[in-house]
Design an enzyme around this catalytic site. Structure first.
Site, PDB file in Angstrom:
ATOM      1  N   TYR A 381       0.855  -1.192   0.000  1.00 49.05           N
ATOM      2  CA  TYR A 381       0.000   0.000   0.000  1.00 49.05           C
ATOM      3  C   TYR A 381       0.891   1.243   0.000  1.00 49.05           C
ATOM      4  O   TYR A 381       1.777   1.373   0.832  1.00 49.05           O
ATOM      5  CB  TYR A 381      -0.888  -0.031   1.241  1.00 49.05           C
ATOM      6  N   CYS A 382       0.657   2.151  -0.956  1.00 51.48           N
ATOM      7  CA  CYS A 382       1.366   3.433  -1.025  1.00 51.48           C
ATOM      8  C   CYS A 382       2.878   3.203  -1.093  1.00 51.48           C
ATOM      9  O   CYS A 382       3.356   2.483  -1.950  1.00 51.48           O
ATOM     10  CB  CYS A 382       0.954   4.312   0.159  1.00 51.48           C
ATOM     11  N   ILE A 383       3.625   3.773  -0.157  1.00 52.45           N
ATOM     12  CA  ILE A 383       5.082   3.611  -0.176  1.00 52.45           C
ATOM     13  C   ILE A 383       5.470   2.156   0.050  1.00 52.45           C
ATOM     14  O   ILE A 383       6.518   1.700  -0.415  1.00 52.45           O
ATOM     15  CB  ILE A 383       5.722   4.543   0.878  1.00 52.45           C
ATOM     16  N   GLY A 385       3.964  -0.201  -1.386  1.00 48.91           N
ATOM     17  CA  GLY A 385       3.908  -0.745  -2.727  1.00 48.91           C
ATOM     18  C   GLY A 385       5.153  -0.419  -3.537  1.00 48.91           C
ATOM     19  O   GLY A 385       5.634  -1.241  -4.323  1.00 48.91           O
TER      20      GLY A 385
END
Length: 647
Positions: A381-383, A385
């Site tokens: 998720y987000c960073i 990812g």
């Protein structure tokens, strides 16, 4: 002049004629609640007849209000003197704004604007025409009532939700006058030519911040809600507001720490992050949580989630009705989740590679040890990812790609060319200032600094609405789960954070295949692992055109999914809530515009489509795994200890 074609970043998905009717609702979960105007239960404070013939009760009320106003003035004076005294004593740390130095960019843009007198005169003439029309319409509204507005707010601008802004001619004129000036200034900056796009984007952002700050909604004497509240409460709202201001200044040590929610309204592990599980592994940078099964049988291949270390993990496990973790266990998955440490100065030298090697890869080892499974389905998720994508490239280079059978990305960027307004905070001046702040804080970036940055990206919703509610209306922030999580920030190690900003945002080296790690070059085009890539239509942190560019870099099959709403609610959209919408297109054409043209809109959550995609890659059904009976001895109950550490 013909309107210019919108960029990809501004393009909005449109509904296909054959699509089902959308049942999407307004994005309430991803937006800060704005203050409501109280009903006029006593009398109308804007009624001119109340200014004459005052009876003894009115006189008493005015006396009461004047005393409150005097008390508010005295408190205000004390706040100012206390702040000045602290500053003189050296107890208040002010940011080195000289290091940021935005004057060259502003000067460059406005020099270009002034150098084009024809365009400037046309803009001024348009502004003058707008004011003449406004004067005519306002006069008509005063005399006859009702007139078409000269200018309207943008759709979704909640600052003007009070009916007084439209129904009372004086405030309607104030609103439209502000909007005319706003459009005039923003139009000049947006229409400037002959400047670097990055410079123009920065000046647009700064101009918008200044324009938003000057809105009449933010001032007591030009906001009808505040005037009404002041009249009805006899000024108590202002004394309460100053008490709230004093509280926030004290909490911030002289620096305003704006309160957005009741931080006593929830308890992590009780109200939030309450899904049952065990911490089965811990090292200095993460705890690994294995969640208890909720089905008799589970899929053979475990699911490992890597959330961003910039926030607490429990955005994935909020309250029961919107917990992704709980829902996944109900679907028959064995769910493991990484809970990152809230680092102190002792971890200031941890690197991006450390978070991959000592974080994600060690977690893979732990999952294998306790379940016996050789591979997992991974989520970033987000960073988290961005880290997962880098890890996939590293595993491919090492010949170990089979450790991750599939990869899912939520609002995660691997190509930062179109990374949006966050690019404004990584130029040389800001980069130097962030480094200075971390040095002053012992080698970590405090969570409040990051929170302030993200709040600026949506300042009307996340800053000014609370300034009005807390300080002008004198109200106490309500308990709101997403805002509680948003305020529960984490720190970041200096080495890791600077490397990430420099290599990803500033130089876009992952997309350009320029990162070396452990003697290997990270090349996403060589990654053949199946990918599910989710983005959100209104995401201001990971814009969907940016996410789509990243999806095109992978060398294997990629399913791109666009969801409604923003960075949080676009991801955390439980099927039971039936909110927002998503777009369906299983192809991956060259551009996001082509993808949108062929996509069909579908109502509700996209989670079930993702679940079915995971089922195809999760193997057969096996007996449910109890985290208390695995090969790894449980350390403590979920949510663990790291998530409870406050910044």
């Amino acid at each position: 002049m013909a309107e210019k074609k919108k960029s990809a970043a501004a393009r909005k998905p449109r509904k296909k004629p054959a699509a089902r009717k959308s049942t999407a609702k307004p994005d309430k979960a991803n937006q800060a609640p704005a203050p409501e105007a109280k009903p006029d239960s006593v009398s109308n404070p804007f009624d001119a007849t109340r200014l004459s013939g005052l009876n003894p009760a009115d006189v008493d009320a005015l006396d009461h209000m004047s005393r409150n106003l005097m008390q508010a003035a005295l408190k205000s004076q004390k706040l100012m003197s206390d702040s000045m005294r602290k500053a003189l004593d050296g107890k208040v740390e002010f940011p080195d704004t000289a290091a940021i130095n935005t004057t060259p960019e502003l000067g460059e843009v406005w020099t270009k604007i002034v150098a084009d007198p024809e365009k400037l005169m046309n803009a001024q003439a348009g502004l003058l025409r707008g004011y003449l029309d406004l004067w005519t319409n306002t006069t008509k509204q005063f005399l006859a009532g009702g007139s078409d507005p000269v200018v309207r707010p943008e759709p979704g601008d909640k600052r003007w939700r009070s009916e007084d802004w439209s129904e009372i001619p004086l405030f309607d004129a104030i609103k439209q006058s502000y909007l005319l000036n706003q459009n005039f200034l923003m139009g000049l900056v947006q229409g400037v030519e002959g400047v670097d796009p990055a410079v123009k984007r920065k000046v647009e952002f700064l101009t918008k911040q200044m324009v938003d700050a000057m809105a009449p909604t933010n001032f007591a004497l030009t906001n009808p809600d505040v005037i009404r509240e002041t009249m009805q409460s006899k000024g108590e709202n202002l004394t309460k507001g100053l008490a709230n201001l004093a509280r926030d200044l004290e909490a911030g040590g002289g620096r305003l720490a704006l309160t957005q929610t009741d931080m006593e309204g929830f308890k992590v592990g009780v109200d939030l992050a309450a899904t049952k599980g065990k911490v089965v592994f811990r090292n200095e940078i993460f705890e690994l949580i294995q969640y208890a099964p909720m089905t008799d049988e589970v899929k053979q291949r475990p699911l490992l989630i890597a959330p961003p270390w910039i926030n607490k993990y429990y955005i994935m496990d909020m309250r029961e009705k919107n917990s992704m973790v709980r829902w996944l266990t109900q679907q028959g998955f064995t769910v493991f989740l990484i809970s990152w440490v809230n680092p102190g100065p002792e971890l200031k030298d941890k690197t991006f590679q450390d978070y991959i090697e000592q974080g994600l890869f060690v977690a893979l080892d732990a999952v294998k040890e306790t379940t016996g499974e050789e591979s997992v389905n991974a989520v970033g998720y987000c960073i988290g990812g961005t880290m997962l994508a880098s890890a996939l490239a590293l595993l491919e280079a090492r010949g170990e790609s089979d450790r991750i059978a599939s990869a899912t990305f939520f609002a995660a960027q691997t190509d930062f060319e179109l990374a949006g307004d966050l690019l404004l905070f990584v130029d040389d001046a800001w980069f130097k200032e962030i480094n200075r702040l971390m040095e002053a804080q012992g080698g970590v970036l405090d969570g409040r600094t990051m929170s302030d940055t993200f709040n600026l990206l949506r300042s009307n919703d996340l800053v000014w609405s609370f300034v009005v509610s807390n300080y002008l209306l004198g109200r106490q922030p309500q308990a709101f789960d997403l805002l509680y999580w948003n305020a529960d920030q984490t720190r970041m190690p200096q080495t890791l954070h600077l490397w990430y900003l420099d290599n990803m945002y500033r130089k876009n080296r992952l997309a350009r295949r320029e990162i070396e790690m452990g003697g290997h070059s990270l090349d996403l085009t060589k990654v053949k692992t199946p990918v599910f890539m989710q983005a959100s239509r209104d995401d201001h942190i990971a814009p969907y055109p940016s996410v789509y560019r990243g999806a095109k870099h992978f060398g294997g099959p990629v399913r791109f999914k666009l969801a409604g709403s923003g960075h949080i609610a676009g991801v955390i959209n439980h099927p039971g809530a039936n909110k927002y919408q998503h777009w369906v297109n299983t192809d991956l054409p060259d551009t996001v515009e082509e993808w949108l043209d062929a996509a069909e809109e579908a109502p509700g959550s996209w989670w079930e489509e993702w679940r079915d995609w995971l089922y195809e890659r999760s193997g057969k059904d096996v007996p449910a795994r109890n985290p208390s009976k695995g090969k790894l001895k449980p350390i403590c109950d979920a949510p663990g200890e790291y998530v409870l550490v406050r910044s």
